[in-house]
Design a protein around this motif. Structure first.
Motif, short mmCIF file in Angstrom:
data_model
loop_
_atom_site.label_atom_id
_atom_site.label_comp_id
_atom_site.label_asym_id
_atom_site.label_seq_id
_atom_site.Cartn_x
_atom_site.Cartn_y
_atom_site.Cartn_z
N LYS A 40 10.93 -0.10 6.65
CA LYS A 40 10.30 -0.49 7.92
C LYS A 40 11.27 -0.15 9.04
CE LYS A 40 8.39 -4.42 10.50
NZ LYS A 40 8.13 -5.87 10.51
N ILE A 41 10.89 0.83 9.85
CA ILE A 41 11.77 1.28 10.92
C ILE A 41 11.59 0.43 12.17
CG2 ILE A 41 12.44 3.26 12.32
CD1 ILE A 41 12.95 3.54 9.29
N ALA A 42 10.36 0.09 12.51
CA ALA A 42 10.05 -0.75 13.67
C ALA A 42 8.91 -1.68 13.29
CB ALA A 42 9.68 0.11 14.87
N SER A 43 8.47 -2.49 14.25
CA SER A 43 7.44 -3.47 13.94
C SER A 43 6.19 -2.84 13.38
CB SER A 43 7.10 -4.27 15.22
OG SER A 43 6.01 -5.14 15.00
N ASN A 44 5.80 -1.66 13.90
CA ASN A 44 4.56 -1.01 13.45
C ASN A 44 4.79 0.43 12.99
OD1 ASN A 44 5.24 -0.09 15.97
ND2 ASN A 44 3.19 -0.28 16.87
N PHE A 45 6.03 0.72 12.54
CA PHE A 45 6.37 2.07 12.09
C PHE A 45 7.08 1.98 10.75
CE2 PHE A 45 8.96 5.95 11.97
CZ PHE A 45 8.02 6.90 12.31
N PHE A 46 6.52 2.68 9.74
CA PHE A 46 7.04 2.64 8.37
C PHE A 46 7.36 4.06 7.91
CE2 PHE A 46 4.44 -1.04 9.06
CZ PHE A 46 5.10 -2.08 8.43
N LEU A 47 8.44 4.20 7.15
CA LEU A 47 8.89 5.50 6.65
C LEU A 47 9.05 5.44 5.14
CD1 LEU A 47 10.01 8.39 7.21
CD2 LEU A 47 12.28 7.33 7.36
N VAL A 48 8.55 6.50 4.49
CA VAL A 48 8.68 6.62 3.04
C VAL A 48 9.49 7.89 2.75
CG1 VAL A 48 7.51 6.83 0.82
CG2 VAL A 48 6.48 5.45 2.66
N GLU A 49 10.67 7.74 2.15
CA GLU A 49 11.55 8.87 1.83
C GLU A 49 11.33 9.25 0.37
OE1 GLU A 49 15.35 7.25 2.76
OE2 GLU A 49 15.25 7.85 4.88
N ALA A 83 0.83 -1.20 0.00
CA ALA A 83 0.00 0.00 0.00
C ALA A 83 0.87 1.26 0.00
CB ALA A 83 -0.92 -0.01 1.22
N LEU A 84 1.92 1.31 0.83
CA LEU A 84 2.82 2.46 0.88
C LEU A 84 3.59 2.61 -0.43
CD1 LEU A 84 4.22 2.14 4.52
CD2 LEU A 84 2.52 3.77 3.68
N ARG A 85 3.94 1.48 -1.02
CA ARG A 85 4.63 1.54 -2.30
C ARG A 85 3.76 2.18 -3.38
NH1 ARG A 85 9.58 1.82 -3.33
NH2 ARG A 85 8.73 3.67 -4.36
N ARG A 86 2.49 1.85 -3.36
CA ARG A 86 1.57 2.44 -4.34
C ARG A 86 1.43 3.94 -4.10
NH1 ARG A 86 -2.08 -0.98 -6.89
NH2 ARG A 86 -2.76 0.95 -7.90
N VAL A 87 1.33 4.34 -2.82
CA VAL A 87 1.22 5.77 -2.50
C VAL A 87 2.51 6.48 -2.89
CG1 VAL A 87 0.93 7.45 -0.66
CG2 VAL A 87 -0.43 5.35 -0.65
N ALA A 88 3.65 5.86 -2.57
CA ALA A 88 4.95 6.49 -2.89
C ALA A 88 5.14 6.64 -4.39
CB ALA A 88 6.08 5.67 -2.29
N ASP A 89 4.73 5.65 -5.18
CA ASP A 89 4.87 5.72 -6.64
C ASP A 89 4.02 6.83 -7.25
OD1 ASP A 89 6.67 3.66 -6.60
OD2 ASP A 89 5.22 2.10 -7.16
N SER A 90 2.92 7.14 -6.55
CA SER A 90 2.09 8.24 -7.06
C SER A 90 2.75 9.59 -6.85
CB SER A 90 0.72 8.22 -6.36
OG SER A 90 0.85 8.53 -4.99
N VAL A 91 3.75 9.63 -5.96
CA VAL A 91 4.47 10.87 -5.69
C VAL A 91 5.76 10.94 -6.50
CG1 VAL A 91 5.62 12.24 -3.90
CG2 VAL A 91 3.49 11.03 -3.38
N SER A 92 6.54 9.82 -6.43
CA SER A 92 7.84 9.79 -7.11
C SER A 92 8.23 8.35 -7.36
CB SER A 92 8.91 10.51 -6.28
OG SER A 92 10.19 10.32 -6.84
N SER A 93 8.80 8.12 -8.52
CA SER A 93 9.24 6.76 -8.85
C SER A 93 10.50 6.36 -8.10
CB SER A 93 9.48 6.64 -10.36
OG SER A 93 10.48 7.57 -10.76
#
Length: 408
Positions: free
Chosen positions: A62-71, A46-56
């Motif tokens: 995955k920073i922690a078990s329930n924490f994700f970061l998109v640069e 899901a995050l990959r799809r959102v990130a691709d809509s912003v920039s390829s």
């Protein structure tokens, strides 16, 4: 049940339950890991799809078990990211709470923050729109991830609870068995003490009766009452001896066994019943064919056990008893068969006749008096000698009791 057997059962049952518990814990952990990996995969897609809509070139980490970061190298609109993320999660059936934050990449300052409940309207801080041209990142935090993952393991949770209940039931059953065994021991001790106490007055009555009998003149009118007194007193003493002897079968120790001749023991037992056989026009015959007939055991207990079987064969014969005692070699032991022509035992009662105090129902009338301890005592003695016992026969067709004893 002997203490040694009870300890083995408890130890084996405990070992099995511990093994089942460890196995359940292992597979539950494996299932949790698989469910967590599935959750992480769905979130990252899901995050990959959102990130691709912003920039390829955006990177999902995955920073922690329930924490994700998109640069990303782009300037972000927080509301658009929030909307896209919500849609992507719903597509993957992840209807759960999350926290979204948009940060400046150079100093990690928060420019947009939004806590989204899965079933309630959004609560946002700012609109997330900025005019700055430097790159920004966004992070997503799932506060209820563990509960979501656990909810997908419903069958594993149910099976774990069932196993815990079974372990609790086993513990309670063991506690109940030990408690009942303690009460049984107390009862046995009480019976033994009482019967020992009874022996003293019974002996005194016997002595007094014999003295009185000797002092009375021959054919005195009181002699008949003295004879009744002595006869009934002798019956009472025999019953007390049966109870005491039956109790001793529980405490027999193999180290106290001696080597004895089974053929000699059987011959002595048959000789003790000869007079009774003559009185009833019966016969007891021996067919001693075993070549190895030396066994290790307690002579008194084995003699009483064999005597109980022969006594039953005599008492439960409505006509002239015909009793045959046979021996034969069998494997590493000697087999003893005691066959009679008595009333037999119904098929559905065969397994019960060895139970303590059990007597075959015959209405309110028992032609043969007793406590129902005879065959129970026999079984206890044979088992204490590492032997086996069973019987066969049909109603009104006689009974054959089969005893196996290992050779010395």
């Amino acid at each position: 049940m002997h203490n040694r057997h009870l300890r083995k059962i408890i130890a084996l049952g405990t070992l099995v339950l511990i093994s089942l518990g460890a196995l359940q814990a292992y597979w539950f952990r494996k299932a949790f890991d698989v469910a967590e990996q599935q959750f992480d995969h769905s979130v990252q897609v899901a995050l990959r799809r959102v990130a691709d809509s912003v920039s390829s070139t955006a990177e999902v980490r995955k920073i922690a078990s329930n924490f994700f970061l998109v640069e990303t190298p782009k300037n972000l609109n927080g509301q658009d990211i929030d909307r896209l993320l919500k849609n992507e999660l719903l597509i993957r059936r992840l209807n759960l709470d999350y926290e979204l934050g948009v940060y400046n990449a150079d100093d990690d300052t928060l420019v947009y923050g939004n806590y989204v409940r899965a079933t309630q309207p959004r609560m946002s801080a700012g609109n997330g729109v900025t005019d700055e041209s430097h790159p920004q990142n966004f992070a997503v935090y799932f506060p209820a991830k563990a509960s979501i993952v656990l909810a997908s393991l419903d069958i594993w949770i149910v099976s774990t609870i069932a196993l815990m209940l079974m372990m609790g039931f086993f513990a309670y059953a063991i506690y109940s068995v030990l408690r009942e065994r303690r009460f049984s021991t107390l009862k046995s001790d009480f019976v033994n003490n009482m019967t020992h106490e009874f022996k003293t007055p019974v002996t005194n009555i016997s002595i007094a009766g014999e003295i009185l009998k000797n002092k009375l003149p021959e054919n005195h009118e009181l002699s008949v009452y003295v004879n009744i007194l002595l006869k009934e007193n002798n019956k009472l003493r025999n019953k007390i001896d049966q109870v005491l002897l039956g109790s001793s079968a529980y405490h027999v120790r193999p180290e106290s066994f001696v080597t004895l001749d089974v053929h000699r023991l059987l011959a002595e037992c048959a000789a003790s019943f000869e007079l009774r056989m003559q009185e009833r026009n019966g016969v007891i015959s021996l067919e001693l064919n075993a070549t190895n007939h030396a066994v290790a055991g307690d002579p008194e207990l084995l003699a009483q056990a064999i005597g109980n079987v022969v006594d039953n064969a005599d008492k439960y014969s409505n006509r002239s008893p015909r009793i045959t005692v046979r021996t034969r070699d069998t494997g590493n032991g000697v087999a003893i068969e005691i066959e009679d022509n008595g009333i037999g035992i119904p098929q559905d009662m065969r397994s019960k006749v060895f139970e303590k105090f059990f007597r075959i129902p015959s209405g309110d009338v028992h032609n043969v008096k007793g406590f129902g301890l005879g065959l129970s005592f026999v079984k206890d003695v044979i088992l204490s000698h590492r032997g086996k016992i069973n019987l066969r026969g049909e109603l009104n067709q006689g009974t054959t009791v089969q005893i196996f004893l290992p050779v010395a």
